[in-house]
Design a protein around this motif. Structure first.
Motif, mmCIF file in Angstrom:
data_model
loop_
_atom_site.group_PDB
_atom_site.id
_atom_site.type_symbol
_atom_site.label_atom_id
_atom_site.label_comp_id
_atom_site.label_asym_id
_atom_site.label_seq_id
_atom_site.Cartn_x
_atom_site.Cartn_y
_atom_site.Cartn_z
ATOM 1 N N LEU A 41 2.906 28.357 -20.741
ATOM 2 C CA LEU A 41 3.744 28.094 -19.569
ATOM 3 C C LEU A 41 3.299 29.060 -18.492
ATOM 4 O O LEU A 41 3.339 30.264 -18.686
ATOM 5 N N LEU A 42 2.842 28.525 -17.367
ATOM 6 C CA LEU A 42 2.331 29.390 -16.303
ATOM 7 C C LEU A 42 3.104 29.180 -15.026
ATOM 8 O O LEU A 42 3.469 28.058 -14.686
ATOM 9 N N ALA A 43 3.341 30.261 -14.312
ATOM 10 C CA ALA A 43 4.079 30.183 -13.055
ATOM 11 C C ALA A 43 3.133 30.355 -11.890
ATOM 12 O O ALA A 43 2.121 31.036 -11.987
ATOM 13 N N LEU A 44 3.488 29.754 -10.785
ATOM 14 C CA LEU A 44 2.703 29.895 -9.565
ATOM 15 C C LEU A 44 3.085 31.139 -8.784
ATOM 16 O O LEU A 44 2.325 31.633 -7.973
ATOM 17 N N GLY A 45 4.271 31.642 -8.998
ATOM 18 C CA GLY A 45 4.687 32.843 -8.287
ATOM 19 C C GLY A 45 6.060 33.272 -8.741
ATOM 20 O O GLY A 45 6.812 32.485 -9.297
ATOM 21 N N ALA A 46 6.379 34.513 -8.514
ATOM 22 C CA ALA A 46 7.680 35.036 -8.910
ATOM 23 C C ALA A 46 8.634 34.999 -7.727
ATOM 24 O O ALA A 46 8.243 35.264 -6.595
ATOM 25 N N PRO A 47 9.909 34.660 -7.945
ATOM 26 C CA PRO A 47 10.868 34.664 -6.845
ATOM 27 C C PRO A 47 11.094 36.076 -6.322
ATOM 28 O O PRO A 47 11.014 37.050 -7.063
ATOM 29 N N ALA A 48 11.381 36.172 -5.034
ATOM 30 C CA ALA A 48 11.529 37.489 -4.410
ATOM 31 C C ALA A 48 12.704 38.255 -4.991
ATOM 32 O O ALA A 48 12.642 39.456 -5.182
ATOM 33 N N VAL A 73 14.606 23.833 -12.155
ATOM 34 C CA VAL A 73 13.224 24.290 -12.227
ATOM 35 C C VAL A 73 12.360 23.144 -12.758
ATOM 36 O O VAL A 73 12.739 22.458 -13.715
ATOM 37 N N ARG A 74 11.201 22.935 -12.140
ATOM 38 C CA ARG A 74 10.324 21.836 -12.523
ATOM 39 C C ARG A 74 9.193 22.342 -13.417
ATOM 40 O O ARG A 74 8.531 23.324 -13.105
ATOM 41 N N LEU A 75 8.972 21.655 -14.535
ATOM 42 C CA LEU A 75 7.865 21.944 -15.433
ATOM 43 C C LEU A 75 6.883 20.788 -15.334
ATOM 44 O O LEU A 75 7.168 19.683 -15.799
ATOM 45 N N ILE A 76 5.719 21.018 -14.736
ATOM 46 C CA ILE A 76 4.725 19.954 -14.612
ATOM 47 C C ILE A 76 3.879 19.911 -15.877
ATOM 48 O O ILE A 76 3.245 20.902 -16.261
ATOM 49 N N LEU A 77 3.899 18.758 -16.528
ATOM 50 C CA LEU A 77 3.102 18.531 -17.731
ATOM 51 C C LEU A 77 2.037 17.490 -17.405
ATOM 52 O O LEU A 77 2.371 16.369 -17.027
ATOM 53 N N PRO A 78 0.748 17.825 -17.543
ATOM 54 C CA PRO A 78 -0.312 16.923 -17.094
ATOM 55 C C PRO A 78 -0.622 15.778 -18.047
ATOM 56 O O PRO A 78 -1.661 15.137 -17.899
ATOM 57 N N ALA A 91 1.759 23.402 -5.483
ATOM 58 C CA ALA A 91 3.202 23.534 -5.257
ATOM 59 C C ALA A 91 3.517 24.875 -4.594
ATOM 60 O O ALA A 91 2.736 25.828 -4.663
ATOM 61 N N ALA A 92 4.670 24.934 -3.951
ATOM 62 C CA ALA A 92 5.090 26.185 -3.306
ATOM 63 C C ALA A 92 5.244 27.289 -4.346
ATOM 64 O O ALA A 92 5.871 27.078 -5.389
ATOM 65 N N PRO A 93 4.702 28.482 -4.100
ATOM 66 C CA PRO A 93 4.784 29.583 -5.070
ATOM 67 C C PRO A 93 6.121 30.309 -5.003
ATOM 68 O O PRO A 93 6.202 31.496 -4.698
ATOM 69 N N ASP A 94 7.204 29.567 -5.300
ATOM 70 C CA ASP A 94 8.545 30.122 -5.148
ATOM 71 C C ASP A 94 9.264 30.329 -6.475
ATOM 72 O O ASP A 94 10.453 30.624 -6.513
ATOM 73 N N GLY A 95 8.548 30.170 -7.586
ATOM 74 C CA GLY A 95 9.170 30.373 -8.887
ATOM 75 C C GLY A 95 9.942 29.179 -9.403
ATOM 76 O O GLY A 95 10.622 29.290 -10.428
ATOM 77 N N ASP A 129 -5.107 30.477 -9.369
ATOM 78 C CA ASP A 129 -3.958 29.656 -8.967
ATOM 79 C C ASP A 129 -2.729 29.835 -9.845
ATOM 80 O O ASP A 129 -1.646 29.371 -9.480
ATOM 81 N N PHE A 130 -2.869 30.488 -10.997
ATOM 82 C CA PHE A 130 -1.746 30.569 -11.927
ATOM 83 C C PHE A 130 -1.535 31.981 -12.448
ATOM 84 O O PHE A 130 -2.476 32.772 -12.557
ATOM 85 N N VAL A 131 -0.285 32.268 -12.752
ATOM 86 C CA VAL A 131 0.089 33.534 -13.370
ATOM 87 C C VAL A 131 0.683 33.227 -14.741
ATOM 88 O O VAL A 131 1.653 32.494 -14.836
#
Length: 225
Positions: free
Chosen positions: A10-17, A27-32, A78-82, A110-112
């Motif tokens: 499970l990878l996140a695009l960014g952490a919320p402030a 929260v959306r989980l994109i599964l390819p 996607a927006a890196p907003d967590g 692109d991923f964390v």
């Protein structure tokens, strides 16, 4: 083959402030890959547990196609907003970067990474009409009928595709590849008799194990599962 495992990250695009205020919306989980496949089964179990603990819904968004590249790109853009996470797999994160000349995403940039979710073996499955009860019998059958048997996978360059090609090469047999948009469509094609062999993650086969719809020949781990 002994140590090949399918697993999901499970990878996140960014952490919320402000982590203490997260999440305030679903929260959306994109599964390819398609619903019903190994990663889909696992992530819905995990997502349900996280939702129960957090009190917020986790929505699984199945974005299929392109050997997992379409959904992975959607997560990267996607927006890196967590609030958007990628359900990564060995195919999308480790295999595709070496199989495609150009990818619409960069795994390291692109991923964390957030969490390693699960390990499970790949399972070697044939249609019940196939006159083989063991791996050895299947190999003998394929050698008697070169090019007459088809195998399905969750897409070109997917884990199942490469495992089956390695098996095919080591066994010295010729079987034809039919790619699908995920493990679930490949499993459905096997149950329907469209393909004779599929190697895919264990969770893909859970709903088929109780009846006579499939015949399991083995797993890709050194020990029984």
């Amino acid at each position: 083959m002994k140590r090949l495992l399918a697993f999901a990250f499970l990878l996140a695009l960014g952490a919320p402030a402000a982590a203490q205020d997260w999440p305030t919306r679903p929260v959306r989980l994109i599964l390819p890959f398609a619903a019903g496949g190994a990663a889909d089964v696992v992530i819905r179990i995990v997502g349900g547990a996280v939702a129960e603990r957090s009190g917020h819904n986790l929505v699984v968004d199945n974005r299929t196609g392109g050997s997992g590249n379409i959904g992975t790109e959607a997560a990267a853009r996607a927006a890196p907003d967590g609030y958007t996470f990628l359900v990564g797999t060995p195919g999308t994160l480790a295999i595709n970067p070496h199989m495609f000349q150009r990818l619409p995403y960069n795994v390291t940039d692109d991923f964390v990474p957030v969490s390693h979710v699960a390990n499970f073996p790949q399972v070697v499955v044939v249609h019940p009409s196939v006159p083989a009860a063991t791996i050895e019998e299947f190999i003998a059958l394929a050698k008697r009928e070169p090019g007459q048997l088809n195998y399905g996978s969750s897409g070109n360059a997917s884990t199942g595709h490469l495992i089956t090609e390695m098996f095919r090469d080591q066994a010295g047999i010729r079987i034809e590849h039919v790619p699908f948009r995920g493990g679930a469509p490949a499993a459905q094609a096997l149950v329907a008799g469209t393909v004779q062999l599929v190697i895919d993650g264990l969770p893909t086969w859970l709903s088929y194990m109780q009846g006579n719809q499939i015949r399991i020949l083995g797993v890709t781990t050194a020990d029984r599962w």
